[in-house]
Design a protein around this motif. Structure first.
Motif, PDB file in Angstrom:
ATOM      1  N   PHE A 177       0.830  -1.216   0.000  1.00  0.00           N
ATOM      2  CA  PHE A 177       0.000   0.000   0.000  1.00  0.00           C
ATOM      3  C   PHE A 177       0.864   1.266   0.000  1.00  0.00           C
ATOM      4  N   ILE A 178       1.728   1.404   1.013  1.00  0.00           N
ATOM      5  CA  ILE A 178       2.529   2.632   1.114  1.00  0.00           C
ATOM      6  C   ILE A 178       3.543   2.702  -0.024  1.00  0.00           C
ATOM      7  N   ASP A 226       9.984  -6.613  -4.003  1.00  0.00           N
ATOM      8  CA  ASP A 226       8.831  -7.195  -3.292  1.00  0.00           C
ATOM      9  C   ASP A 226       8.692  -8.656  -3.709  1.00  0.00           C
ATOM     10  N   ASN A 266      12.361 -12.313  -2.168  1.00  0.00           N
ATOM     11  CA  ASN A 266      11.834 -12.488  -0.818  1.00  0.00           C
ATOM     12  C   ASN A 266      13.012 -12.382   0.136  1.00  0.00           C
ATOM     13  N   THR A 286      -0.524  -7.062   7.510  1.00  0.00           N
ATOM     14  CA  THR A 286      -1.908  -7.095   7.061  1.00  0.00           C
ATOM     15  C   THR A 286      -2.438  -8.490   7.274  1.00  0.00           C
ATOM     16  N   TYR A 326       3.769  -7.832  17.672  1.00  0.00           N
ATOM     17  CA  TYR A 326       4.094  -6.962  16.527  1.00  0.00           C
ATOM     18  C   TYR A 326       4.772  -5.688  17.017  1.00  0.00           C
ATOM     19  N   TRP A 345      -2.693   5.102   8.229  1.00  0.00           N
ATOM     20  CA  TRP A 345      -2.719   5.749   6.926  1.00  0.00           C
ATOM     21  C   TRP A 345      -3.840   5.127   6.093  1.00  0.00           C
ATOM     22  N   ARG A 380      -8.016  -4.902   5.702  1.00  0.00           N
ATOM     23  CA  ARG A 380      -7.731  -3.975   6.788  1.00  0.00           C
ATOM     24  C   ARG A 380      -8.918  -3.091   7.179  1.00  0.00           C
TER      25      ARG A 380
HETATM   26  P1  NAD Z   1       1.711  -3.683   3.039  1.00  0.00           P
HETATM   27  O1  NAD Z   1       1.443  -4.988   3.674  1.00  0.00           O
HETATM   28  O2  NAD Z   1       0.709  -3.152   2.087  1.00  0.00           O
HETATM   29  O3  NAD Z   1       3.130  -3.702   2.325  1.00  0.00           O
HETATM   30  C1  NAD Z   1       4.220  -4.439   2.821  1.00  0.00           C
HETATM   31  C2  NAD Z   1       4.921  -5.020   1.608  1.00  0.00           C
HETATM   32  O4  NAD Z   1       6.071  -5.720   2.075  1.00  0.00           O
HETATM   33  C3  NAD Z   1       4.040  -6.038   0.858  1.00  0.00           C
HETATM   34  O5  NAD Z   1       3.930  -5.703  -0.509  1.00  0.00           O
HETATM   35  C4  NAD Z   1       4.761  -7.370   1.048  1.00  0.00           C
HETATM   36  O6  NAD Z   1       4.644  -8.244  -0.057  1.00  0.00           O
HETATM   37  C5  NAD Z   1       6.197  -6.894   1.274  1.00  0.00           C
HETATM   38  N1  NAD Z   1       6.943  -7.904   2.006  1.00  0.00           N
HETATM   39  C6  NAD Z   1       6.601  -8.516   3.173  1.00  0.00           C
HETATM   40  N2  NAD Z   1       7.507  -9.448   3.486  1.00  0.00           N
HETATM   41  C7  NAD Z   1       8.440  -9.430   2.498  1.00  0.00           C
HETATM   42  C8  NAD Z   1       9.611 -10.184   2.249  1.00  0.00           C
HETATM   43  N3  NAD Z   1       9.989 -11.163   3.074  1.00  0.00           N
HETATM   44  N4  NAD Z   1      10.347  -9.906   1.151  1.00  0.00           N
HETATM   45  C9  NAD Z   1       9.964  -8.926   0.285  1.00  0.00           C
HETATM   46  N5  NAD Z   1       8.854  -8.184   0.457  1.00  0.00           N
HETATM   47  C10 NAD Z   1       8.094  -8.445   1.558  1.00  0.00           C
HETATM   48  O7  NAD Z   1       1.938  -2.639   4.246  1.00  0.00           O
HETATM   49  P2  NAD Z   1       1.953  -1.050   4.196  1.00  0.00           P
HETATM   50  O8  NAD Z   1       0.659  -0.530   4.704  1.00  0.00           O
HETATM   51  O9  NAD Z   1       2.474  -0.571   2.889  1.00  0.00           O
HETATM   52  O10 NAD Z   1       3.004  -0.761   5.352  1.00  0.00           O
HETATM   53  C11 NAD Z   1       4.398  -0.679   5.134  1.00  0.00           C
HETATM   54  C12 NAD Z   1       5.122  -0.581   6.470  1.00  0.00           C
HETATM   55  O11 NAD Z   1       4.551   0.442   7.298  1.00  0.00           O
HETATM   56  C13 NAD Z   1       5.041  -1.861   7.280  1.00  0.00           C
HETATM   57  O12 NAD Z   1       6.261  -2.031   7.937  1.00  0.00           O
HETATM   58  C14 NAD Z   1       3.971  -1.588   8.306  1.00  0.00           C
HETATM   59  O13 NAD Z   1       4.154  -2.331   9.499  1.00  0.00           O
HETATM   60  C15 NAD Z   1       4.160  -0.101   8.554  1.00  0.00           C
HETATM   61  N6  NAD Z   1       2.899   0.476   9.043  1.00  0.00           N
HETATM   62  C16 NAD Z   1       1.896   0.834   8.198  1.00  0.00           C
HETATM   63  C17 NAD Z   1       0.720   1.385   8.718  1.00  0.00           C
HETATM   64  C18 NAD Z   1      -0.396   1.841   7.822  1.00  0.00           C
HETATM   65  O14 NAD Z   1      -1.243   2.619   8.300  1.00  0.00           O
HETATM   66  N7  NAD Z   1      -0.448   1.413   6.569  1.00  0.00           N
HETATM   67  C19 NAD Z   1       0.570   1.550  10.093  1.00  0.00           C
HETATM   68  C20 NAD Z   1       1.607   1.150  10.925  1.00  0.00           C
HETATM   69  C21 NAD Z   1       2.778   0.631  10.395  1.00  0.00           C
END
Ligand code: NAD
Length: 399
Positions: free
Chosen positions: A25-26, A46, A84, A110, A196, A228, A248
């Protein structure tokens, strides 16, 4: 600040960014911003695969639209690497070495607590163990790191330990979370929901202590996101995500015209920020290293604070507007946390981000109201999912 200049009036030089977890997402919003508005190059990494559903946890591919051959505008500036980082695949180290800056977004996050409860060990591996080689590689190769942590690291607020009827519980001085002063209060080990937060906290402490001390000189910034919200944050199980995943937000129920489930009365309070406001903050961090290095930043919108119940009611109202339908008569239904998450669930009841430090360092303030961010997000959800969900319901009714 003129275009192409940093906050101190210096020209911004194009850099190469290694973005780990870029397909989420981010990452997808950050890639879009970097491609459309800056000269920087992104080495996007990714676990995405061609069938849209990745090998890991059913993540949808959210940057495909930026990678298609017809997007020639930024051809060559966005390169995708399917790696990965868990697999001991050291190719990610080569990408870190090639880049000026690494942004670590990879995490098992997620969906929210349900997964954390059932997959505690994976959560700890993903949020701590998998981050260690990234931090180490950046440190050893003198590469700058922006690491995504979470607002969850604060845990429970001091206010939440006061008796339920204590008026001080609502005193904001007990619930405003400051990066450099607030304690991180996590529940007991049996409350596995905190795994977490604990894993992310340990990663933060590792970055701060082991690598950012005086004898090492890791240039780091830690981001603590506070809820977010925006397009692409979600997926619908079986439609564009794994059929056993849990999305989510609850747009799925709104689209199905079902009430939103409120855990334990929906009395917890949360702040929500629009993804565009948050991405603006990250861009300021990227382009102003001297102002961002060595800081932990809350990135949230203190003005958009509501109870989860108020959020659900507003979502139902906004969804009726964007879908052109009637608002559901009873938009919410109460469920217990035990029913949804099982034993061991615990939640922080309130937590408002203090944004003094990010405002002082980067002059950043979020601007999008809660209504506007819901309108934009739910419009996207409606356009993307309504038809598929309705077809799913027609099939269900036939059975
Ligand atoms: P997301 O789950 O949409 O994106 C995470 C990405 O990381 C995914 O595309 C996933 O495939 C990739 N990933 C996971 N494990 C992997 C691996 N072993 N190798 C390669 N890629 C891998 O999450 P997001 O919302 O984009 O959040 C990104 C970061 O921000 C995370 O660390 C999350 O904990 C943190 N965060 C986000 C929020 C929010 O509001 N979205 C809130 C708190 C923390």
């Amino acid at each position: 600040m003129a275009k192409g200049e940093d906050l101190d009036g210096r020209p911004i030089k194009p850099i190469t960014i290694c973005m780990i977890g870029a397909g989420g997402f981010i990452g997808s919003h950050l890639c879009e911003k970097l491609m459309k508005e800056t000269p920087h190059t992104v080495l996007a990494l990714d676990v995405y695969d061609e069938d849209k559903i990745s090998a890991l946890d059913g993540y949808d591919d959210k940057i495909k639209h930026l990678l298609e051959p017809y997007t020639v505008e930024w051809k060559g500036r966005l390169q995708f690497h399917r790696i990965n980082i868990k697999d001991g695949d050291s190719r990610f180290e080569e990408l870190i070495k090639k880049a000026d800056l690494t942004i670590n977004l990879a995490a098992t996050c997620t969906p929210a607590p349900a997964e954390r409860n059932t997959r505690t060990r994976d959560t700890i591996y993903s949020n701590f163990m998998d981050a260690v080689p990234i931090v180490k590689c950046c440190s050893e190769n003198k590469k700058r790191l922006i690491h995504f942590s979470t607002s969850d690291v604060y845990g429970e607020t001091i206010g939440s330990y006061l008796p339920k009827d204590d008026p001080l519980r609502e005193d904001t001085s007990f619930s405003v979370l400051k990066e450099d002063m607030s304690p991180c209060i996590l529940g007991s080990i049996g409350n596995i929901r905190w795994a977490y937060a604990c894993a992310q906290q340990l990663t933060e402490r590792l970055i701060y202590a082991a690598f950012a001390g005086p004898e090492n000189s890791l240039e780091y910034t830690i981001v603590r996101p506070f809820n977010w919200i925006g397009p692409r944050m979600d997926f619908i199980p079986g439609i564009d995500g794994s059929s056993n995943g849990v999305p989510r937000v609850l747009a799925y129920h709104l689209i199905r015209e079902e009430p939103l489930k409120l855990v334990d009365g929906g009395e917890s309070r949360r702040t929500f920020i629009y993804i565009d406001d948050a991405i603006e903050a990250i861009l300021l961090m990227i382009e102003n290293p001297e102002r961002a290095n060595g800081h932990i930043f809350n990135v949230g919108n203190p003005n958009n604070e509501v109870t989860v119940r108020q959020l659900a009611e507003m979502m139902a109202e906004v969804y009726a507007k964007v879908s052109g339908g009637e608002a559901i008569e009873n938009p919410t239904v109460d469920v217990s946390s035990k029913e949804i998450y099982g034993k061991g669930y615990e939640d922080s009841h309130k937590g408002i981000p203090d944004t003094t430090i990010i405002n002082r360092q980067l002059g950043w303030n979020p601007t999008t109201s809660l209504w506007d961010l819901l309108e934009s997000t739910l419009t996207y959800q409606h356009r993307t999912y309504a038809e598929a969900v309705r077809n799913e319901q027609i099939e269900e009714n036939k059975q």
